[in-house]
Enzyme design. Structure first.
Site, PDB file in Angstrom:
ATOM      1  CB  SER A 144      39.317 -20.641 -33.957  1.00 10.72           C
ATOM      2  OG  SER A 144      38.237 -21.539 -33.999  1.00 10.72           O
ATOM      3  CE1 TYR A 157      35.819 -16.876 -36.188  1.00 10.93           C
ATOM      4  CE2 TYR A 157      35.795 -19.279 -36.118  1.00 10.93           C
ATOM      5  CZ  TYR A 157      36.049 -18.058 -35.499  1.00 10.93           C
ATOM      6  OH  TYR A 157      36.538 -18.027 -34.212  1.00 10.93           O
TER       7      TYR A 157
HETATM    8  N1  LIG Z   1      34.416 -18.073 -28.294  1.00  9.46           N
HETATM    9  C1  LIG Z   1      34.948 -19.123 -28.902  1.00  9.46           C
HETATM   10  O1  LIG Z   1      34.402 -20.248 -28.871  1.00  9.46           O
HETATM   11  C2  LIG Z   1      36.256 -18.975 -29.620  1.00  9.46           C
HETATM   12  C3  LIG Z   1      36.989 -20.135 -29.905  1.00  9.46           C
HETATM   13  C4  LIG Z   1      38.190 -20.018 -30.588  1.00  9.46           C
HETATM   14  C5  LIG Z   1      38.672 -18.765 -30.948  1.00  9.46           C
HETATM   15  N2  LIG Z   1      37.937 -17.658 -30.671  1.00  9.46           N
HETATM   16  C6  LIG Z   1      38.500 -16.368 -31.087  1.00  9.46           C
HETATM   17  O2  LIG Z   1      38.651 -15.561 -29.934  1.00  9.46           O
HETATM   18  C7  LIG Z   1      38.693 -14.176 -30.330  1.00  9.46           C
HETATM   19  C8  LIG Z   1      37.803 -13.387 -29.378  1.00  9.46           C
HETATM   20  O3  LIG Z   1      36.476 -13.832 -29.559  1.00  9.46           O
HETATM   21  P1  LIG Z   1      35.415 -13.977 -28.375  1.00  9.46           P
HETATM   22  O4  LIG Z   1      34.859 -15.327 -28.483  1.00  9.46           O
HETATM   23  O5  LIG Z   1      35.977 -13.504 -27.099  1.00  9.46           O
HETATM   24  O6  LIG Z   1      34.293 -12.986 -28.959  1.00  9.46           O
HETATM   25  P2  LIG Z   1      33.543 -11.698 -28.399  1.00  9.46           P
HETATM   26  O7  LIG Z   1      33.131 -11.899 -26.978  1.00  9.46           O
HETATM   27  O8  LIG Z   1      32.496 -11.399 -29.422  1.00  9.46           O
HETATM   28  O9  LIG Z   1      34.678 -10.563 -28.430  1.00  9.46           O
HETATM   29  C9  LIG Z   1      35.183 -10.062 -29.635  1.00  9.46           C
HETATM   30  C10 LIG Z   1      36.008  -8.828 -29.319  1.00  9.46           C
HETATM   31  O10 LIG Z   1      36.595  -8.356 -30.539  1.00  9.46           O
HETATM   32  C11 LIG Z   1      36.286  -6.969 -30.703  1.00  9.46           C
HETATM   33  N3  LIG Z   1      36.264  -6.681 -32.141  1.00  9.46           N
HETATM   34  C12 LIG Z   1      35.470  -7.216 -33.098  1.00  9.46           C
HETATM   35  N4  LIG Z   1      35.750  -6.669 -34.297  1.00  9.46           N
HETATM   36  C13 LIG Z   1      36.757  -5.787 -34.093  1.00  9.46           C
HETATM   37  C14 LIG Z   1      37.477  -4.897 -34.932  1.00  9.46           C
HETATM   38  N5  LIG Z   1      37.220  -4.813 -36.253  1.00  9.46           N
HETATM   39  N6  LIG Z   1      38.442  -4.128 -34.373  1.00  9.46           N
HETATM   40  C15 LIG Z   1      38.716  -4.199 -33.055  1.00  9.46           C
HETATM   41  N7  LIG Z   1      38.067  -5.014 -32.201  1.00  9.46           N
HETATM   42  C16 LIG Z   1      37.089  -5.792 -32.727  1.00  9.46           C
HETATM   43  C17 LIG Z   1      34.946  -6.779 -29.980  1.00  9.46           C
HETATM   44  O11 LIG Z   1      34.714  -5.449 -29.535  1.00  9.46           O
HETATM   45  P3  LIG Z   1      33.973  -4.344 -30.467  1.00  9.46           P
HETATM   46  O12 LIG Z   1      32.723  -4.987 -30.973  1.00  9.46           O
HETATM   47  O13 LIG Z   1      33.757  -3.152 -29.578  1.00  9.46           O
HETATM   48  O14 LIG Z   1      34.954  -4.028 -31.535  1.00  9.46           O
HETATM   49  C18 LIG Z   1      35.187  -7.676 -28.758  1.00  9.46           C
HETATM   50  O15 LIG Z   1      35.948  -6.994 -27.787  1.00  9.46           O
HETATM   51  C19 LIG Z   1      38.245 -14.153 -31.795  1.00  9.46           C
HETATM   52  O16 LIG Z   1      39.377 -14.007 -32.626  1.00  9.46           O
HETATM   53  C20 LIG Z   1      37.614 -15.536 -31.990  1.00  9.46           C
HETATM   54  O17 LIG Z   1      37.687 -15.951 -33.334  1.00  9.46           O
HETATM   55  C21 LIG Z   1      36.750 -17.728 -30.004  1.00  9.46           C
END
Ligand SMILES: NC(=O)c1ccc[n+]([C@@H]2O[C@H](COP(=O)([O-])OP(=O)(O)OC[C@H]3O[C@@H](n4cnc5c(N)ncnc54)[C@H](OP(=O)(O)O)[C@@H]3O)[C@@H](O)[C@H]2O)c1
Length: 241
Positions: A144, A157
């Site tokens: 991120s 985070y």
């Molecule tokens: N959205 C942004 O602005 C952004 C920017 C930069 C980086 N990111 C990174 O992108 C990645 C994905 O995030 P997202 O934004 O797509 O969020 P999201 O829509 O909330 O998706 C998160 C995913 O991770 C899974 N998850 C959470 N805890 C877990 C665990 N302990 N074991 C296995 N799976 C788990 C969730 O499914 P379950 O709840 O079923 O486990 C879900 O599939 C993260 O690493 C986040 O830090 C996001």
């Protein structure tokens, strides 16, 4: 024109593939003809989400796995070994954030959940995946901008993502001699449910779409095999934070 590498028949694991960026990555890699093993904690919603995708070109398995659990992670990669005997692409994507809190008020439980998921989960999945990987393979760690830049109220985070960046950099050095590429994926604000955890009213219309992030990853994965990019950094033009 450079020759685009085909991903057809490549075996990919994506953690956190039931929503957001992980689901968009599953869709994009399925379109490329990859065989997918996808994981998230809630197996039923993962299976429902992935079933909606057009997966006609690929095999897929959806596995319930909490990346904080070494036993769950071992089970995930045992499944990969049984079904495919090898792994070409690992995407460490599972991640959580936390409610905004200054350090004096940040609860230990919240700290542990975020560090265990974003940092230790990335370590556990990588360690379990490596025996199945070979020269030409790629590991993508979804970090991120929080791996580079501090955000007040986001100490756990930020610490998890800075730690995962350090881990990614060491891993790249260690795996270079084996011919395994290691990419740091550094998205800026992307319109997913993770924002509900710390800023529900954030201006979603200004954010990247998960599909755009996935497209950038596919672009790098399909570069010629002798080319490597170490970092994919992208964000919304107008900025959000
Ligand atoms: N959205 C942004 O602005 C952004 C920017 C930069 C980086 N990111 C990174 O992108 C990645 C994905 O995030 P997202 O934004 O797509 O969020 P999201 O829509 O909330 O998706 C998160 C995913 O991770 C899974 N998850 C959470 N805890 C877990 C665990 N302990 N074991 C296995 N799976 C788990 C969730 O499914 P379950 O709840 O079923 O486990 C879900 O599939 C993260 O690493 C986040 O830090 C996001």
């Amino acid at each position: 024109m450079t020759e685009r590498q085909s991903l057809k028949g490549h075996v990919a694991v994506i953690t956190g593939a039931s929503h957001g960026i992980g689901l968009a990555l599953a869709e994009a890699l399925a379109r490329e003809g990859c065989d997918l093993v996808v994981a998230a904690r809630k197996a039923a919603s993962l299976t429902d989400a992935v079933r909606q995708l057009s997966l006609s070109k690929c095999q897929f398995n959806a596995i319930g796995c909490d990346v904080r659990s070494a036993a769950d992670v071992q089970n995930l990669f045992d499944t990969v070994r049984k079904r495919h005997s090898r792994l070409d692409i690992l995407i460490n994507n599972a991640g959580v954030a936390h409610a905004l809190a200054p350090v004096e008020e940040l609860q230990l439980d919240a700290w542990k959940e975020v560090i265990d998921t974003n940092l230790t989960g990335t370590f556990l999945c990588t360690q379990a995946a490596l025996p199945l990987m070979h020269a030409g393979g790629t590991i993508v760690n979804n970090l991120s901008v929080a791996a580079l830049q501090p955000f007040e109220g986001m100490a756990a985070y930020n610490a998890s993502k800075h730690g995962a960046m350090g881990f990614t950099n060491v891993l790249r050095q260690e795996l270079r001699k084996k011919g395994i590429r290691v990419l740091a994926l550094i998205p800026g604000a992307t319109d997913t449910a993770i924002w509900d955890q710390f800023w529900p009213d954030a201006p979603r219309e200004r954010m990247l779409s998960p599909a755009t992030v996935a497209e950038a990853v596919v672009h790098v994965l399909t570069l010629p095999a002798n080319a490597t990019i170490e970092e994919i950094r992208l964000g919304p033009t107008a900025g959000v934070l």
